[in-house]
Enzyme design. Structure first.
Site, short mmCIF file in Angstrom:
data_model
loop_
_atom_site.label_atom_id
_atom_site.label_comp_id
_atom_site.label_asym_id
_atom_site.label_seq_id
_atom_site.Cartn_x
_atom_site.Cartn_y
_atom_site.Cartn_z
N SER A 1 25.39 83.15 -26.78
CA SER A 1 26.35 83.14 -25.68
C SER A 1 27.71 83.57 -26.22
CB SER A 1 26.43 81.74 -25.08
OG SER A 1 27.34 81.70 -24.00
N LYS B 1 24.37 87.05 -24.05
CA LYS B 1 24.86 86.54 -22.76
C LYS B 1 26.38 86.59 -22.78
CE LYS B 1 24.99 82.07 -21.63
NZ LYS B 1 24.51 80.73 -21.22
N LEU B 2 26.97 87.21 -21.76
CA LEU B 2 28.41 87.33 -21.66
C LEU B 2 28.95 86.35 -20.63
CD1 LEU B 2 28.71 91.23 -21.46
CD2 LEU B 2 28.66 89.80 -23.52
N LYS B 3 29.91 85.54 -21.01
CA LYS B 3 30.61 84.72 -20.04
C LYS B 3 31.54 85.62 -19.23
CE LYS B 3 29.22 80.52 -21.33
NZ LYS B 3 28.58 79.53 -20.43
N ASP C 1 26.95 85.03 -17.43
CA ASP C 1 27.02 83.64 -16.98
C ASP C 1 28.38 83.42 -16.33
OD1 ASP C 1 26.88 80.94 -16.56
OD2 ASP C 1 26.76 80.38 -18.68
N ASN D 1 29.27 80.52 -14.63
CA ASN D 1 29.66 79.10 -14.57
C ASN D 1 30.30 78.73 -13.24
OD1 ASN D 1 30.22 79.42 -17.99
ND2 ASN D 1 28.91 77.79 -17.18
N GLU E 1 23.67 84.27 -14.27
CA GLU E 1 23.51 82.83 -14.33
C GLU E 1 24.60 82.11 -13.54
OE1 GLU E 1 23.23 79.33 -17.77
OE2 GLU E 1 23.37 81.43 -18.34
N ASP F 1 21.72 77.05 -13.38
CA ASP F 1 22.03 76.14 -14.49
C ASP F 1 22.55 74.84 -13.91
OD1 ASP F 1 23.19 74.74 -16.60
OD2 ASP F 1 24.38 76.40 -17.35
N LYS G 1 18.62 72.72 -19.57
CA LYS G 1 19.40 71.99 -20.57
C LYS G 1 18.97 70.54 -20.48
CE LYS G 1 23.44 75.04 -20.43
NZ LYS G 1 24.82 75.22 -19.90
N GLY H 1 22.23 76.09 -23.96
CA GLY H 1 22.92 75.35 -25.02
C GLY H 1 24.28 74.87 -24.58
#
Length: 369
Positions: free
Chosen positions: A136, A162-164, A189, A191, A214, A239, A263, A291
């Site tokens: 990540s 994976k790119l935030k 991702d 969030n 995500e 998630d 998770k 994670g």
């Protein structure tokens, strides 16, 4: 049956090798709580995945400490002789708080397995001896910095990047990485940083052949995710919205996602995580192990879980060196082929190094019946 003689709560802090920025904010060190469950025959370890503040979840470190000390641990003491299978009922008097419950359940299960000489992977029915690793990548200051970080992780051997992302730092950044690496497994991702009104952003992301997007929308939403999934080509992965096997079943039935991030700390511990896995496996929905910048305690737990047959996508099971110059356990290393060995020792297969545990401890409290 097992009787718990004591539970130690310990807050630790470890500097990160690189600041980790998401849409929630930036972390420069990992601060988390560990629980050590002591029985007549063994001791076991669990790691709380809560953060110092209630950003990712309503749970946070100091709150989890209080819930464990005042409610969950006393309930476990009062229960007397129990097994891991009893713990959902034992802790049912406390509503919610899955991260706090996971810390205690995982530590109890670790002690139970160590006493019997069985590994967590064996207990779960692991299908693999090694798992594929993804990484990540936090939100970088510049696109050039992001490209340099991605290049480094690919050189290390990671099998999925994976790119935030967050509003304003999404399409251009993702497009730059995809242009530099046309064939890699790439995901993003969010969030929960976006709304359904941002549909045009997701349609633009569709052009980059992503493995998944995500948690794009609200953390507690399934209906709008279903609406979004019906309008874009890229698979949505949930998630934060998945906190139990029941949530996973509902999300799949509503077609709110096509992939599930598991998770174990978010869903209430390893046993519930295994149930989420089973729900997804029965529905033909792929899962992967998310994670939370775990220390070696949580990383060992995740590796055993990620060895189950439904975990068909690379997880956030990165090497210890991705986050820490010096972990509290012996470091986990990734092989050049982008895989990591699943621990085979009793329980989670690792214990903290006493010197590192002492050096990183911020506070500690021993609870007894």
């Amino acid at each position: 049956m097992t009787t718990v003689r004591g539970v130690e709560l310990r807050m630790v802090g470890i500097p990160l090798v690189r600041p980790f920025r998401t849409s929630f904010g930036e972390e420069t060190r990992k601060v988390c709580m560990l629980a050590r469950v002591v029985t007549d025959d063994a001791e076991g370890w669990g790691e709380c995945v809560a953060s110092p503040d209630p950003g990712y979840s309503e749970e946070f470190n100091d709150g989890a400490w209080l819930v464990l000390r005042e409610f969950l641990v006393p309930a476990l003491f009062a229960a007397g002789d129990v097994t891991t299978l009893d713990l959902d009922g034992v802790l049912a008097g406390v509503r919610g708080n899955p991260m706090s419950k996971a810390t205690l359940i995982d530590a109890f299960l670790d002690a139970e397995l160590r006493a019997s000489g069985r590994s967590l992977a064996e207990h779960l029915g692991a299908a693999a001896e090694r798992v594929t690793c993804g990484v990540s990548v936090g939100i970088a200051t510049t696109t050039q910095q992001l490209l340099e970080q991605v290049d480094g992780y690919l050189a290390d051997g990671y099998r999925r990047i994976k790119l935030k992302i967050e509003p304003g730092l999404d399409v251009e950044r993702v497009g730059a990485v995809r242009a530099a690496h046309p064939d890699i497994a790439l995901s993003v991702d969010a969030n929960a940083a976006y709304a359904l009104d941002d549909i045009d952003v997701f349609r633009e992301l569709d052009a980059f052949d992503l493995l998944m997007i995500e948690q794009p929308l609200h953390h507690d939403d399934l209906v709008e995710h279903a609406k979004l999934q019906a309008q874009i080509r890229t698979d949505i992965c949930l998630d934060e919205s998945i906190r139990s096997a029941a949530d996973a079943a509902a999300a799949i039935k509503l077609r709110a996602c096509r992939i599930v991030n598991i998770k174990q700390g978010r869903v209430g511990g390893v046993p519930e995580a295994a149930r989420v896995h089973d729900v997804a496996l029965d529905a033909g929905v792929p899962v992967w192990c998310g994670g939370m910048l775990e220390t070696g305690i949580g990383r060992a737990t995740n590796l055993a879980l990620a060895a189950l047959p439904g975990f068909t996508l690379p997880g956030d099971t990165s090497a210890s060196a991705r986050y820490f110059a010096d972990d509290i356990t012996a470091p986990f290393a990734m092989a050049s082929d982008g895989t990591m060995e699943v621990p085979t020792g009793p329980g989670i297969g690792v214990t903290p190094r006493p010197d590192r545990l002492e050096a990183t401890t911020l506070r500690v409290e021993m609870l007894t019946p």
